[in-house]
Design an enzyme around this catalytic site. Sequence first.
Site, PDB file in Angstrom:
ATOM      1  N   PRO A 132       0.852  -1.191   0.000  1.00 31.21           N
ATOM      2  CA  PRO A 132       0.000   0.000   0.000  1.00 31.21           C
ATOM      3  C   PRO A 132       0.884   1.236   0.000  1.00 31.21           C
ATOM      4  CG  PRO A 132      -0.019  -1.076   2.158  1.00 31.21           C
ATOM      5  CD  PRO A 132       0.736  -1.977   1.230  1.00 31.21           C
ATOM      6  N   MET A 133       0.601   2.186  -0.870  1.00 31.23           N
ATOM      7  CA  MET A 133       1.354   3.444  -0.873  1.00 31.23           C
ATOM      8  C   MET A 133       0.368   4.589  -1.085  1.00 31.23           C
ATOM      9  SD  MET A 133       4.953   2.651  -2.826  1.00 31.23           S
ATOM     10  CE  MET A 133       4.343   1.668  -4.177  1.00 31.23           C
ATOM     11  N   GLN A 142      -6.482  -1.223   2.661  1.00 34.28           N
ATOM     12  CA  GLN A 142      -5.708  -0.992   3.880  1.00 34.28           C
ATOM     13  C   GLN A 142      -6.371   0.093   4.715  1.00 34.28           C
ATOM     14  OE1 GLN A 142      -1.923   1.136   4.430  1.00 34.28           O
ATOM     15  NE2 GLN A 142      -1.133  -0.768   5.318  1.00 34.28           N
ATOM     16  N   CYS A 201       3.221   3.725   9.977  1.00 34.61           N
ATOM     17  CA  CYS A 201       3.484   5.104   9.538  1.00 34.61           C
ATOM     18  C   CYS A 201       4.482   5.808  10.476  1.00 34.61           C
ATOM     19  CB  CYS A 201       2.172   5.888   9.485  1.00 34.61           C
ATOM     20  SG  CYS A 201       2.414   7.561   8.902  1.00 34.61           S
ATOM     21  N   ARG A 237       8.421   0.679  -3.209  1.00 42.15           N
ATOM     22  CA  ARG A 237       9.074   1.694  -4.035  1.00 42.15           C
ATOM     23  C   ARG A 237       9.643   1.142  -5.337  1.00 42.15           C
ATOM     24  NH1 ARG A 237      13.177   3.385   0.302  1.00 42.15           N
ATOM     25  NH2 ARG A 237      12.823   1.159   0.704  1.00 42.15           N
TER      26      ARG A 237
HETATM   27  C1  LIG Z   1       4.985   7.148  -1.187  1.00 41.26           C
HETATM   28  C2  LIG Z   1       4.804   6.074  -0.152  1.00 41.26           C
HETATM   29  C3  LIG Z   1       3.586   5.931   0.460  1.00 41.26           C
HETATM   30  C4  LIG Z   1       3.388   4.922   1.410  1.00 41.26           C
HETATM   31  N1  LIG Z   1       2.151   4.751   1.960  1.00 41.26           N
HETATM   32  C5  LIG Z   1       1.924   3.691   2.782  1.00 41.26           C
HETATM   33  C6  LIG Z   1       0.618   3.404   3.255  1.00 41.26           C
HETATM   34  O1  LIG Z   1      -0.348   4.106   2.946  1.00 41.26           O
HETATM   35  N2  LIG Z   1       0.463   2.321   4.074  1.00 41.26           N
HETATM   36  C7  LIG Z   1       1.515   1.527   4.438  1.00 41.26           C
HETATM   37  O2  LIG Z   1       1.330   0.558   5.185  1.00 41.26           O
HETATM   38  N3  LIG Z   1       2.755   1.775   3.993  1.00 41.26           N
HETATM   39  C8  LIG Z   1       2.986   2.822   3.167  1.00 41.26           C
HETATM   40  N4  LIG Z   1       4.230   3.028   2.663  1.00 41.26           N
HETATM   41  C9  LIG Z   1       5.303   2.074   2.995  1.00 41.26           C
HETATM   42  C10 LIG Z   1       5.371   0.954   1.973  1.00 41.26           C
HETATM   43  O3  LIG Z   1       4.161   0.212   1.956  1.00 41.26           O
HETATM   44  C11 LIG Z   1       6.534  -0.003   2.276  1.00 41.26           C
HETATM   45  O4  LIG Z   1       6.332  -0.563   3.540  1.00 41.26           O
HETATM   46  C12 LIG Z   1       7.872   0.699   2.261  1.00 41.26           C
HETATM   47  O5  LIG Z   1       7.997   1.547   1.146  1.00 41.26           O
HETATM   48  C13 LIG Z   1       9.025  -0.322   2.264  1.00 41.26           C
HETATM   49  O6  LIG Z   1       8.925  -1.181   1.161  1.00 41.26           O
HETATM   50  P1  LIG Z   1       9.823  -0.953  -0.160  1.00 41.26           P
HETATM   51  O7  LIG Z   1      11.262  -0.959   0.266  1.00 41.26           O
HETATM   52  O8  LIG Z   1       9.462  -2.089  -1.068  1.00 41.26           O
HETATM   53  O9  LIG Z   1       9.445   0.373  -0.700  1.00 41.26           O
HETATM   54  C14 LIG Z   1       4.462   4.053   1.760  1.00 41.26           C
HETATM   55  C15 LIG Z   1       5.690   4.217   1.144  1.00 41.26           C
HETATM   56  C16 LIG Z   1       5.883   5.217   0.199  1.00 41.26           C
HETATM   57  C17 LIG Z   1       7.233   5.345  -0.455  1.00 41.26           C
END
Ligand SMILES: Cc1cc2nc3c(=O)[nH]c(=O)nc-3n(C[C@H](O)[C@H](O)[C@H](O)COP(=O)(O)O)c2cc1C
Length: 389
Positions: free
Chosen positions: A33-34, A89, A120, A247
Amino acid sequence: MRHNGVMTTLAPATPAPLTIGPHTVQPPVVLAPMAGITNAPFRTLCREFSGGKGLFVSEMITTRALVERNEKTMQLIHFDESEKPRSIQLYGVDPVTVGKAVRMIAEEDRADHIDLNFGCPVPKVTRKGGGSALPFKRNLLRAILREAVSGAGEIPVTMKMRKGINDDHLTYLDAGRIAVEEGVTAIALHGRTAAQHYGGTADWDAIARLKEHVPEIPVLGNGDIWSADDAVRMMRETGCDGVVVGRGCLGRPWLFGDLVSVFEGTEGPAAPTLREVAAVMVRHAQLLGEWIGDEARGVIDFRKHVAWYLKGFAVGSEMRKRLAITSSLAELEAGLHELDLDQAWPVGADGPRGRTSGNNRVVLPDGWLNDPYDCAGVGADAELDTSGG
Ligand SMILES: Cc1cc2nc3c(=O)[nH]c(=O)nc-3n(C[C@H](O)[C@H](O)[C@H](O)COP(=O)(O)O)c2cc1C
């Protein structure tokens, strides 16, 4: 040392399907989720590249806004007819409100999977005891999970969290045990503390430790998967049951095609040329416009994706700036057609993208760390309209 995970199991070439309640996710790949990114248009793109395989989680929805039927929130929980399972989510800090939100989803048949966000790290959220600060209060975490699981009925509830507040206040093992006791179906662990934000490297050893600690339910590993090979390596090194990719997909929704290929043992698609990337960009902007119901607003929302899509290509700074301020599909297409579209995928475009900074002091309410078991609640303003995990 980077990702020197504990060798627990050797993942088979084709990993076992991931089971989340009644849903089978095969191969076990999940779009993280992002906030502001994983809306219906982006999920559609990722699903198209994966051939519909995998699980694609919505951006975070705050429970208070959902219960109040905030107009924007109701749009965010919209799923395309073809999305199955529909994965939402939720983020909430109050057990009663979380319970109401989950019951609303169940009674109105709005989703097939609910994930709860406890990751968060944003100061305005942790300052109130929300987000990644919350699991430190074990009783509050338990109360939220209990309300969510009981309100969800047949819908499986999962949770996503970080390792803890900082290295001195790790919470993930206790939180994992509480989750099992409260009937949570699976847990995703981002291998960083709140203090780390997005800095340093994700600790995959922690994912292995959680897997050993809660053998009863699937554990999903998250953090620093930039390529399909990283996903295989994470599964092999940690023994986790599936991977959550965030990401790495920014400006690269086709990563889902690579992930499916690597786990199915088939030859992956060739890396796209700039011409192919440009076509995906236009489609992404177009889908956003259709979803919002306004082409210009769709293209404006798309602006944040431009730099990610063009990363590493020889575009020139002026053109990069121009493409990032377009307001119509025609303008976007015209700009893209001025580029040398025959460029091959640049090697430099692989690897980290998106937010990569971190190592901050975590701002917490006064006395927050004094007692992990007190019955502190969290102010409703910890549920601000905020951005993520
Ligand atoms: C722009 C952005 C928005 C995000 N929004 C959420 C979110 O709404 N809910 C959540 O659980 N994690 C959120 N995350 C965290 C990601 O879900 C993930 O846990 C984190 O980026 C690490 O994983 P990665 O290394 O594959 O990016 C966000 C990350 C980014 C970069």
